[in-house]
Every structure is written in structure tokens, then in C-alpha cells.
Scaffold this active site. Structure first.
Site, PDB file in Angstrom:
ATOM      1  N   CYS A 169       0.819  -1.224   0.000  1.00 31.19           N
ATOM      2  CA  CYS A 169       0.000   0.000   0.000  1.00 31.19           C
ATOM      3  C   CYS A 169       0.851   1.271   0.000  1.00 31.19           C
ATOM      4  O   CYS A 169       0.324   2.362  -0.217  1.00 31.19           O
ATOM      5  CB  CYS A 169      -0.935   0.000   1.194  1.00 31.19           C
ATOM      6  SG  CYS A 169      -1.845  -1.538   1.279  1.00 31.19           S
ATOM      7  N   ASN A 189     -10.288  -0.895   0.135  1.00 31.97           N
ATOM      8  CA  ASN A 189      -8.829  -0.729   0.162  1.00 31.97           C
ATOM      9  C   ASN A 189      -8.266  -1.191  -1.186  1.00 31.97           C
ATOM     10  O   ASN A 189      -8.320  -2.377  -1.504  1.00 31.97           O
ATOM     11  CB  ASN A 189      -8.278  -1.569   1.319  1.00 31.97           C
ATOM     12  CG  ASN A 189      -6.768  -1.533   1.419  1.00 31.97           C
ATOM     13  OD1 ASN A 189      -6.082  -1.057   0.523  1.00 31.97           O
ATOM     14  ND2 ASN A 189      -6.252  -2.059   2.518  1.00 31.97           N
ATOM     15  N   HIS A 192      -3.868   6.500   3.310  1.00 28.69           N
ATOM     16  CA  HIS A 192      -4.226   5.214   2.703  1.00 28.69           C
ATOM     17  C   HIS A 192      -5.622   4.823   3.176  1.00 28.69           C
ATOM     18  O   HIS A 192      -5.946   4.924   4.365  1.00 28.69           O
ATOM     19  CB  HIS A 192      -3.193   4.163   3.124  1.00 28.69           C
ATOM     20  CG  HIS A 192      -3.543   2.782   2.678  1.00 28.69           C
ATOM     21  ND1 HIS A 192      -4.028   2.506   1.425  1.00 28.69           N
ATOM     22  CD2 HIS A 192      -3.495   1.586   3.331  1.00 28.69           C
ATOM     23  CE1 HIS A 192      -4.259   1.208   1.319  1.00 28.69           C
ATOM     24  NE2 HIS A 192      -3.948   0.630   2.463  1.00 28.69           N
TER      25      HIS A 192
END
Ligand code: ACO
Length: 327
Positions: A114, A284, A254
Site C-alpha cells: 500500500c 482498500n 491510505h
């Protein structure tokens, strides 16, 4: 004065197919109420068989090139942050280079889960500041649905597919990336990983049954780490730039879990109206989550010249990274 690395164009793409919490209710023992209250996610996008990681990246980059008024042959470098590469070899960035006809570029991937977009931007910054290259494309692109175990309710509710891109170029007016930070802790790698399918445990059809060819996560451990290290990484880049927390105009974190984002905002003493949240729509998307959120914010007209934008991420590694931009 050495040049800064400034984002002059952004773009993003998510596939059209939606996987809603109601769809997941029909697949698993879960509920919209549980998913939304524990994560903030309502739906995510799924690429399906006909859309690859590079296809999504190409659409996002096309938009970023258009906004920055750059043609593909002006691009010196393509950096793709991805952990779901089209092939094991070559890099997804090389596939993107071919699809977008960027003959003058060098292309490679940054595998940082990520944190892929932020670390890609840090690499771009160093090439621009050292005046080796002038125009660099950084893209975060992921087809997480390809590594998600849809029998595991503790992970499959979280992830979605997409891509976000930025065109970065040299700037001599003090705008661009002011400071950047990254750190990892490989001792924690088994908290969030895909055990098999690599060189150590090559693909075996039996893995499909035990789920070891898909993403596995110890969610509560990752959660605690994320809140702590996202805060530390945020403070680090703000201090390194000689600034204070109240100077920050906008936080683009994030997009993993709304509770992690709210926990971060609380520790940073930043009100939620200064924090970009779009995980309700996309879940996500790993390395794509920050550049998608940045692009949506940019296109909504929320970014003004001189704004101080904090980006911060964490993910498999474990790894964490942050970047402070003067827009
Ligand atoms: N539906 C219903 N119940 C569920 C679900 C679900 N989808 N998932 C878990 N549960 C149950 C569990 O079985 C458990 O039940 P029990 O108490 O009877 O044993 C209960 O809910 C609590 O489970 P926890 O795992 O403790 O739930 P938690 O509140 O921690 O939420 C979550 C889980 C959402 C995964 C959270 O831990 C989290 O967000 N962690 C961070 C994960 C993350 O951000 N990862 C991404 C990293 S980025 C990358 O590299 C891709």
C-alpha cells in the site's frame, strides 16, 4: 537551487463492476451493518477476467497525461507501485510503457504494497532533484480481487481494484515534494502476506483449497501498527520540512479502514473535514488508494497552489511511508 518534484497532473480509474456489502451478505456469513461499522466500506470495484492491472493503470495515466498536457513520448520514466503485477516478469511498468507508447522512458515496478505510490513518488523525486530525468509517471495500480480469498470474511470485505496516477516534473518555484519518509519491518511480514505462489512455495493447485495463494492477514495486529506508525510517519515529514501540524491543509491517507483514518486524524489533531475519505466507494485498493483519492480531490477543485498535502500509508512488509507536498 535544485529542482523540486511537483505533481502537474493526476488521473484515476476504477472498473465498473461493483461488489456491494449486500452482495457479500449473499456470499458469506457477514452483514452490511458489521462491514460498515467496522470498516466504513459500502462497496468496492472488481476488475473481472477482462481487465488487468496494467489496463487500469493505462486509463489512469491517460487522464494524468491529459491534465498535465504531456505527450507519452515526453515521459522519461514510468514507476508502477503494485503487488499484483500482470506477470511475474517483466514489470507491469514495462507493459504500461508498451501500451501507452512511451519509447523514451525507463519503466520499472516498486513493490511496497500500500506504500507503493508514495515510495514511487520518492524515487521520482530523487531522479528529478538530481536532474537525471524531468518528466516521470508514477502510478499505483492493483487488482487485489485476484489475490483475495472470498471465503475469508475477515479479509474479502476490505479489498477492491483500481489505479491512480500522477505526472511529476521539475519545479523551480519551491513547489513539489517537500519531504518524504519510508520504513519497514520485515520481522512482521507474516501479519499480512500471500504465503505461496512465489519462489519459496511455488504455485500448487492444493493452495486454492487452503487459501495460502491468497492474501492472509492478522487484522487487529495490523490495525494497531497502522494507527501508531501512520502518526509517526506523518509527524516525521512535517518536522523534516520545518513545519507544524496546524500548517497542513489536507491529509490524503491510505484508505484501509475508517477507524484507522479517524484514529490518525485524532492523534494529529486534524478535523475530519481536512481528511480525504473515499473508501466507502472503493474499499482498500492498496497502492492505488492514495493516488485515486488525490485525483478525486484534485478534480473536485479542493487543491490550491501552495496547499500543504500530507500523504501517509502502511501495508504488507510491514512497511509505512509518508510524503509532504506543497501543491
Ligand atoms: N462479518 C462479520 N463478522 C466478522 C467479519 C465479517 N466480515 N470479520 C470478522 N468478524 C468477526 C470475527 O470472527 C470476530 O468474531 P469473534 O469475536 O466471535 O471471534 C469479530 O468479528 C471481531 O473480529 P476482529 O478481527 O477482532 O475485528 P476488528 O474489529 O479488528 O475488525 C478488521 C477487523 C476490519 C480487519 C480490522 O482489524 C482492520 O481493519 N485491520 C487493519 C487491516 C488493514 O487495514 N489491512 C490492510 C493493510 S494494506 C495492504 O497491505 C493490502
Amino acid at each position: 537551487m535544485k529542482p523540486g518534484a511537483r505533481i502537474i497532473g493526476t488521473g484515476s480509474y476504477v472498473p465498473p463492476t461493483r461488489l456491494t456489502n449486500a452482495d457479500l451478505e449473499r456470499m458469506l456469513d457477514t452483514s452490511d451493518e458489521w462491514i460498515y461499522s467496522h470498516t466504513g466500506i459500502r462497496e468496492r470495484r472488481i476488475a473481472g477476467d477482462n481487465i488487468s492491472t496494467s489496463d487500469m493503470a493505462v486509463e489512469a495515466i491517460r487522464q494524468a497525461l491529459e491534465m498535465s498536457q504531456c505527450s507519452p513520448d515526453e515521459i522519461d520514466m514510468v514507476i508502477a507501485g503494485t503487488s499484483t503485477s500482470d506477470y511475474r516478469m517483466p514489470s507491469t511498468a514495462c507493459v504500461i510503457q508498451e501500451k501507452l507508447s512511451m519509447p523514451n522512458a525507463v519503466a520499472f515496478d516498486v513493490v511496497s504494497a500500500c506504500a507503493g505510490f508514495i515510495n514511487g513518488l520518492a524515487v521520482a523525486k530523487s531522479f528529478i532533484e538530481s536532474e537525471v530525468y524531468e518528466k516521470i509517471v508514477v502510478v499505483g495500480c492493483e487488482k487485489l480481487s485476484s489475490v483475495t480469498n472470498y471465503k475469508d470474511r475477515s479479509t474479502c470485505i476490505l479489498f477492491g481494484d483500481g489505479a491512480g496516477a500522477a505526472v511529476v516534473t521539475s519545479d523551480r518555484n519551491g513547489r513539489g515534494v517537500l519531504s518524504t519518509f519510508a520504513k519497514s519491518d520485515g520481522t512482521q511480514r507474516e501479519l499480512l502476506w500471500i504465503p505461496s505462489g512465489g519462489i519459496k512455495y511455488p504455485y500448487n493447485p492444493d493452495f486454492t483449497d487452503n487459501g495460502s495463494d491468497k492474501l492472509q492477514m492478522k487484522g487487529p495486529d495490523v490495525y494497531k501498527f497502522a494507527v501508531r506508525e501512520m502518526y509517526n510517519a506523518s509527524v516525521k515529514v512535517i518536522e523534516d520540512a520545518g513545519l507544524d501540524l496546524p500548517d497542513i491543509s489536507l491529509v490524503v491517507p491510505h484508505q484501509a479502514n475508517i477507524r484507522i483514518i479517524q484514529g490518525l486524524a485524532k492523534r494529529l489533531q486534524v478535523s475530519m473535514d481536512k481528511v480525504v475519505v473515499n473508501l466507502d466507494k472503493y474499499g482498500n485498493t492498496s497502492s492505488a488508494s492514495i493516488p485515486i483519492a488525490l485525483d478525486e480531490t484534485n478534480r473536485a477543485g479542493r487543491l490550491n497552489a501552495g496547499d500543504l498535502v500530507l500523504m501517509v500509508a502502511f501495508g504488507s512488509g510491514l512497511i509505512w511511508a509518508s510524503s509532504l507536498l506543497k501543491w
